[in-house]
Design a protein around this motif. Structure first.
Motif, short mmCIF file in Angstrom:
data_model
loop_
_atom_site.label_atom_id
_atom_site.label_comp_id
_atom_site.label_asym_id
_atom_site.label_seq_id
_atom_site.Cartn_x
_atom_site.Cartn_y
_atom_site.Cartn_z
N ASN A 182 2.15 -2.33 1.60
CA ASN A 182 1.34 -1.64 0.61
C ASN A 182 1.07 -0.19 0.98
N SER A 187 4.21 -1.38 -2.91
CA SER A 187 3.41 -2.51 -3.37
C SER A 187 4.16 -3.81 -3.10
N THR A 188 3.43 -4.82 -2.68
CA THR A 188 4.04 -6.14 -2.49
C THR A 188 4.61 -6.68 -3.80
N ARG A 189 4.15 -6.16 -4.93
CA ARG A 189 4.69 -6.62 -6.23
C ARG A 189 6.17 -6.29 -6.38
#
Length: 249
Positions: free
Chosen positions: A115, A119-121
């Motif tokens: 992050n 982003s981990t997304r």
């Protein structure tokens, strides 16, 4: 044959693999072994940014890079190898997580590192072969410690008496950390039999000779054997490796 992740296999700019007894370092990763960083795994939570080949990382159990051509790997027996990749292959990472690492938050540490740069997304994760809930019996005190320390259903943490489900705990933690997708690759390192050994179909083995082979190196299984027969060697130098690399141009 070494295990691979369905999720990670869909990213063309990386190569990955989970080792087994027949190929401790997956064959597809062996051409890149000269780039491996130097490290000492200590069941901790330290994450290192790897910036150049053969980097001295010291004591660490998590590794992150955005540099092509550097193979990241971890040694495991019954602990979890957890491989991370950006969905477009812009960065990769790898964690060695036993019960200590899971308890102390190494997966959360890696999520924080990711992050910092994004982003981990935008990342996917694969959990490799490790001791499964079928075989990983521990003390009731350790089960209670996990149940009290994690906001997870007790039956997920320990689906049967005094057994921990390390892969399920890791999956839940990674999902909570916001990763786009998580999958499993491999199976229980303690009980999974190999389908073949040196080309011999084990389904056709001579049962009277009690020939028995397993797919993975297992510290737990080896320790039980050594307790019965001290002449049986340890597994030092025979741990499987899991790894990932951003392919060089």
């Amino acid at each position: 044959m070494s295990d691979i992740s369905v999720l990670l296999s869909q990213i063309p700019s990386i190569r990955h693999g989970f080792g087994c007894k027949q190929a401790l370092l997956p064959e597809s990763l062996q051409p890149f072994s000269a780039s491996l960083p130097e490290k000492k795994q200590v069941h901790g939570v330290r994450i290192v940014d790897v910036l150049f080949p053969q980097q001295a990382c010291g004591e660490a159990d998590g590794f992150y890079t955005e540099q092509p051509g550097i193979l990241l790997s971890v040694f495991t027996a019954d602990c979890l190898p957890v491989i991370f990749s950006h969905k477009q292959g812009h960065g990769v990472a790898l964690v060695h997580a036993g019960w200590r690492g899971l308890r102390n938050g190494i997966l959360e540490q890696m999520a924080r590192r990711i992050n910092q740069s994004g982003s981990t997304r935008d990342w996917v994760v694969s959990i490799g072969p490790a001791a499964g809930a079928c075989c990983y019996e521990v003390s009731q005190e350790l089960v209670d410690e996990f149940r009290h320390g994690l906001n997870l259903p007790p039956a997920l943490i320990s689906p049967s008496y005094r057994h921990l489900d390390l892969p399920a705990i890791a999956y839940a933690k990674l999902t909570q950390a916001g990763f786009a997708s998580v999958d499993y690759a491999g199976s229980c390192t303690i009980c999974t039999e190999a389908s073949t050994v040196a080309g011999i179909d084990l389904a056709q083995r001579d049962e009277t000779r009690k020939v028995y082979r397993h797919k993975y190196t297992s510290f737990r299984r080896n320790s039980l054997k050594r307790a019965q027969d001290p002449s049986i060697p340890g597994i030092s130098g025979r741990n499987q490796q899991s790894g990932i690399i951003i392919l060089p141009d």
